[in-house]
Design an enzyme around this catalytic site. Structure first.
Site, PDB file in Angstrom:
ATOM      1  N   GLU A  34       0.898  -1.157   0.000  1.00 48.79           N
ATOM      2  CA  GLU A  34       0.000   0.000   0.000  1.00 48.79           C
ATOM      3  C   GLU A  34       0.932   1.201   0.000  1.00 48.79           C
ATOM      4  OE1 GLU A  34      -3.165   2.494   0.128  1.00 48.79           O
ATOM      5  OE2 GLU A  34      -3.383   0.326  -0.003  1.00 48.79           O
ATOM      6  N   CYS A  69      -2.974  10.075  14.278  1.00 43.82           N
ATOM      7  CA  CYS A  69      -2.166   9.700  13.118  1.00 43.82           C
ATOM      8  C   CYS A  69      -2.717   8.479  12.406  1.00 43.82           C
ATOM      9  CB  CYS A  69      -0.709   9.473  13.526  1.00 43.82           C
ATOM     10  SG  CYS A  69      -0.492   8.110  14.679  1.00 43.82           S
TER      11      CYS A  69
END
Length: 89
Positions: A34, A69
């Site tokens: 990814e 995050c």
């Protein structure tokens, strides 16, 4: 180089992903990359509680006002489950 690793899944930069891909290919092993993306939530085809999936997706995006995050930014859903998940969101 871990001999017991049969599959690697990596999220991050293109250059590091290419290094991982080369290393795994040299050992005849597979990997999933990814690259350049972030904070994806993956819904498996076997997920049976789509209400919980939808609830967690919303929680994962909105917790800490989306400032964490790891706030969910993308939801990856198998094509055959997409309509059911969309109906809940």
């Amino acid at each position: 180089d871990e001999p017991g690793v049969d599959y690697a899944l990596f999220t991050g930069s293109g250059p590091v992903g290419r290094r991982i891909q080369r290393a795994m290919a040299a050992r005849g092993k597979r990997c999933g990359l990814e690259l350049g993306g972030n904070d994806a939530m993956l819904v498996l085809p076997s997920a049976d509680d789509l209400d919980a999936v939808a609830s967690f997706a919303v929680w994962g995006r909105c917790t800490n006002a989306g400032q964490s995050c790891a706030a969910v930014k993308r939801l990856l859903v198998p094509r055959e489950r997409l309509g059911s998940v969309q109906a809940l969101l």
